[in-house]
Design a protein around this motif. Structure first.
Motif, PDB file in Angstrom:
ATOM      1  N   ARG A  67      44.638   4.070  10.103  1.00 30.46           N
ATOM      2  CA  ARG A  67      44.041   5.226   9.406  1.00 30.46           C
ATOM      3  C   ARG A  67      42.588   5.398   9.855  1.00 30.46           C
ATOM      4  NH1 ARG A  67      43.696   4.364   3.543  1.00 30.46           N
ATOM      5  NH2 ARG A  67      43.278   6.596   3.575  1.00 30.46           N
ATOM      6  N   PRO A  68      42.133   6.655   9.959  1.00 33.06           N
ATOM      7  CA  PRO A  68      40.774   6.881  10.457  1.00 33.06           C
ATOM      8  C   PRO A  68      39.723   6.604   9.383  1.00 33.06           C
ATOM      9  CG  PRO A  68      41.762   8.975   9.857  1.00 33.06           C
ATOM     10  CD  PRO A  68      42.828   7.917   9.662  1.00 33.06           C
ATOM     11  N   PHE A  69      38.546   6.183   9.815  1.00 32.68           N
ATOM     12  CA  PHE A  69      37.367   6.059   8.942  1.00 32.68           C
ATOM     13  C   PHE A  69      37.674   5.331   7.630  1.00 32.68           C
ATOM     14  CE2 PHE A  69      35.729   9.403  11.766  1.00 32.68           C
ATOM     15  CZ  PHE A  69      34.429   8.946  11.964  1.00 32.68           C
ATOM     16  N   VAL A  70      38.143   4.085   7.738  1.00 34.39           N
ATOM     17  CA  VAL A  70      38.410   3.291   6.536  1.00 34.39           C
ATOM     18  C   VAL A  70      37.442   2.116   6.388  1.00 34.39           C
ATOM     19  CG1 VAL A  70      40.838   3.918   6.224  1.00 34.39           C
ATOM     20  CG2 VAL A  70      40.239   2.042   7.771  1.00 34.39           C
ATOM     21  N   TYR A 126      25.473  13.848  12.761  1.00 43.87           N
ATOM     22  CA  TYR A 126      25.354  12.441  13.148  1.00 43.87           C
ATOM     23  C   TYR A 126      26.584  11.635  12.736  1.00 43.87           C
ATOM     24  CZ  TYR A 126      20.475  13.441  14.085  1.00 43.87           C
ATOM     25  OH  TYR A 126      19.321  13.963  14.595  1.00 43.87           O
ATOM     26  N   HIS A 127      26.921  10.658  13.582  1.00 41.65           N
ATOM     27  CA  HIS A 127      28.021   9.745  13.261  1.00 41.65           C
ATOM     28  C   HIS A 127      27.555   8.775  12.169  1.00 41.65           C
ATOM     29  CE1 HIS A 127      31.201   6.860  13.613  1.00 41.65           C
ATOM     30  NE2 HIS A 127      31.819   7.636  14.469  1.00 41.65           N
ATOM     31  N   PRO A 128      28.378   8.533  11.142  1.00 45.14           N
ATOM     32  CA  PRO A 128      27.971   7.594  10.091  1.00 45.14           C
ATOM     33  C   PRO A 128      27.570   6.218  10.637  1.00 45.14           C
ATOM     34  CG  PRO A 128      30.131   8.542   9.593  1.00 45.14           C
ATOM     35  CD  PRO A 128      29.678   9.148  10.881  1.00 45.14           C
ATOM     36  N   THR A 183      40.260  13.005  12.004  1.00 43.07           N
ATOM     37  CA  THR A 183      40.850  12.380  13.179  1.00 43.07           C
ATOM     38  C   THR A 183      39.744  11.992  14.161  1.00 43.07           C
ATOM     39  OG1 THR A 183      42.619  12.545  14.823  1.00 43.07           O
ATOM     40  CG2 THR A 183      41.343  14.552  14.420  1.00 43.07           C
ATOM     41  N   ASN A 184      40.136  11.548  15.343  1.00 44.40           N
ATOM     42  CA  ASN A 184      39.193  11.116  16.374  1.00 44.40           C
ATOM     43  C   ASN A 184      39.574  11.736  17.715  1.00 44.40           C
ATOM     44  OD1 ASN A 184      37.450   9.055  15.018  1.00 44.40           O
ATOM     45  ND2 ASN A 184      39.436   8.089  14.613  1.00 44.40           N
ATOM     46  N   VAL A 185      38.620  11.724  18.644  1.00 45.49           N
ATOM     47  CA  VAL A 185      38.923  12.199  20.001  1.00 45.49           C
ATOM     48  C   VAL A 185      39.936  11.249  20.641  1.00 45.49           C
ATOM     49  CG1 VAL A 185      37.968  12.650  22.302  1.00 45.49           C
ATOM     50  CG2 VAL A 185      36.622  13.242  20.267  1.00 45.49           C
ATOM     51  N   ILE A 187      36.086  15.420  13.119  1.00 42.87           N
ATOM     52  CA  ILE A 187      36.505  14.722  14.339  1.00 42.87           C
ATOM     53  C   ILE A 187      35.467  13.660  14.722  1.00 42.87           C
ATOM     54  CG2 ILE A 187      37.189  14.977  16.758  1.00 42.87           C
ATOM     55  CD1 ILE A 187      37.928  17.882  16.136  1.00 42.87           C
ATOM     56  N   GLY A 188      35.916  12.405  14.707  1.00 45.70           N
ATOM     57  CA  GLY A 188      35.064  11.279  15.090  1.00 45.70           C
ATOM     58  C   GLY A 188      35.326  10.875  16.538  1.00 45.70           C
ATOM     59  N   GLU A 189      34.933   9.633  16.843  1.00 46.54           N
ATOM     60  CA  GLU A 189      34.977   9.165  18.237  1.00 46.54           C
ATOM     61  C   GLU A 189      36.295   8.440  18.554  1.00 46.54           C
ATOM     62  OE1 GLU A 189      31.326   7.198  19.427  1.00 46.54           O
ATOM     63  OE2 GLU A 189      32.485   5.649  20.444  1.00 46.54           O
ATOM     64  N   ALA A 190      36.478   7.298  17.933  1.00 43.24           N
ATOM     65  CA  ALA A 190      37.654   6.458  18.200  1.00 43.24           C
ATOM     66  C   ALA A 190      37.776   5.457  17.061  1.00 43.24           C
ATOM     67  CB  ALA A 190      37.473   5.713  19.528  1.00 43.24           C
ATOM     68  N   PRO A 191      38.975   4.921  16.847  1.00 42.88           N
ATOM     69  CA  PRO A 191      39.141   3.938  15.766  1.00 42.88           C
ATOM     70  C   PRO A 191      38.325   2.676  16.041  1.00 42.88           C
ATOM     71  CG  PRO A 191      41.278   4.649  16.663  1.00 42.88           C
ATOM     72  CD  PRO A 191      40.230   5.194  17.563  1.00 42.88           C
ATOM     73  N   GLY A 192      37.883   2.029  14.981  1.00 44.88           N
ATOM     74  CA  GLY A 192      37.244   0.714  15.087  1.00 44.88           C
ATOM     75  C   GLY A 192      38.203  -0.361  14.588  1.00 44.88           C
ATOM     76  N   TYR A 193      37.650  -1.516  14.253  1.00 46.53           N
ATOM     77  CA  TYR A 193      38.451  -2.680  13.865  1.00 46.53           C
ATOM     78  C   TYR A 193      39.365  -2.389  12.672  1.00 46.53           C
ATOM     79  CZ  TYR A 193      39.469  -7.363  12.090  1.00 46.53           C
ATOM     80  OH  TYR A 193      40.105  -8.482  11.627  1.00 46.53           O
ATOM     81  N   ASN A 194      38.772  -1.871  11.594  1.00 49.63           N
ATOM     82  CA  ASN A 194      39.559  -1.645  10.362  1.00 49.63           C
ATOM     83  C   ASN A 194      40.587  -0.536  10.537  1.00 49.63           C
ATOM     84  OD1 ASN A 194      38.317  -3.476   8.283  1.00 49.63           O
ATOM     85  ND2 ASN A 194      36.505  -2.430   9.074  1.00 49.63           N
ATOM     86  N   GLU A 195      40.195   0.491  11.291  1.00 46.31           N
ATOM     87  CA  GLU A 195      41.101   1.625  11.527  1.00 46.31           C
ATOM     88  C   GLU A 195      42.322   1.165  12.328  1.00 46.31           C
ATOM     89  OE1 GLU A 195      37.753   1.699  12.050  1.00 46.31           O
ATOM     90  OE2 GLU A 195      37.245   2.950  10.308  1.00 46.31           O
ATOM     91  N   ASP A 196      42.072   0.298  13.313  1.00 49.72           N
ATOM     92  CA  ASP A 196      43.158  -0.247  14.138  1.00 49.72           C
ATOM     93  C   ASP A 196      44.116  -1.084  13.280  1.00 49.72           C
ATOM     94  OD1 ASP A 196      44.363  -1.128  16.779  1.00 49.72           O
ATOM     95  OD2 ASP A 196      43.628  -3.058  16.044  1.00 49.72           O
TER      96      ASP A 196
HETATM   97  N1  URA Z   1      34.338   5.595  13.883  1.00 51.08           N
HETATM   98  C1  URA Z   1      34.999   6.689  14.363  1.00 51.08           C
HETATM   99  O1  URA Z   1      34.477   7.449  15.167  1.00 51.08           O
HETATM  100  N2  URA Z   1      36.237   6.889  13.922  1.00 51.08           N
HETATM  101  C2  URA Z   1      36.831   6.126  13.041  1.00 51.08           C
HETATM  102  O2  URA Z   1      37.969   6.404  12.695  1.00 51.08           O
HETATM  103  C3  URA Z   1      36.125   5.012  12.543  1.00 51.08           C
HETATM  104  C4  URA Z   1      34.881   4.770  12.982  1.00 51.08           C
END
Ligand code: URA
Length: 192
Positions: free
Chosen positions: A56-59, A165-167, A83-85, A43-52
């Motif tokens: 798809r999450p973390f791309v 830690y978050h990547p 996924t993300n929060v 579980i990550g935080e929220a989508p960023g530019y590429n995910e939006d």
């Molecule tokens: N960072 C996040 O926390 N989630 C993503 O999906 C992408 C980057």
């Protein structure tokens, strides 16, 4: 009970959601994806530019590093559910606001209750704070708690929670990389 179908129904709800302001600027909501077979949720935080852009999450770059870290634990990205929060991208990648987290968290709650994961890896502070609070724990700080294992056992769920830690934080401060690698080695040990 068809877990995959339930997850797709939740994903459909997320794609249609207009419950907070974040839907206005999104290209795509990002419900999450992956396998539930091993019972591992990342579980990550929220989508960023590429995910939006991709829905798809973390791309993006952080996603590439997440895949490298998963491999330390002997995992491929398609073997876990990622996924993300918060499911829609906050403008300029700012941190999601408390109100956005409160509004969106019903979807993560549903995903957790549907998947009933054996392991939840909380990637970053936003995710760790949310999950710790949900299970009545206090998240002090990542420096103190990363790689520690918290066992949750209640009527609904038996799961291990592991903050790390978050990547994206690691990419900003490479001193965190060896610490994160140790966390993922530990996750690999648990899976054996
Ligand atoms: N960072 C996040 O926390 N989630 C993503 O999906 C992408 C980057």
């Amino acid at each position: 009970m068809d877990v995959e179908k339930d997850l797709e129904n939740i994903a459909e709800e997320i794609r249609k959601c207009t419950d907070c302001q974040l839907y206005r600027n999104r290209k795509n909501a990002v419900p999450g994806e992956g396998s539930i077979e091993k019972g591992i949720m990342i579980i990550g935080e929220a989508p960023g530019y590429n995910e939006d852009l991709q829905g798809r999450p973390f791309v993006g770059k952080a996603g590439k590093l997440l895949e490298d870290l998963l491999s330390i634990a002997g995992l491929k990205r398609d073997e876990v559910f990622i996924t993300n929060v918060v499911k829609c991208r906050p403008p300029n990648n700012r941190q999601p606001e408390e109100a956005e987290i409160d509004t969106c968290s019903k979807y993560l709650e549903k995903q957790i209750n549907t998947i009933k994961p054996k392991i939840i890896v909380c990637v970053g502070n936003v995710s760790s704070n949310f999950i710790f609070k949900k299970f009545g724990l206090k998240f002090e700080s990542m420096n103190k708690l990363h790689g520690k294992i918290f066992q949750i056992s209640n009527l609904k769920l038996q799961t291990l929670i592991i903050p790390t830690y978050h990547p994206a934080a690691i990419l900003r401060n490479l001193n965190l990389l060896p610490l994160a690698k140790e966390d993922w080695e530990k996750i690999g040990e648990i899976l054996k």
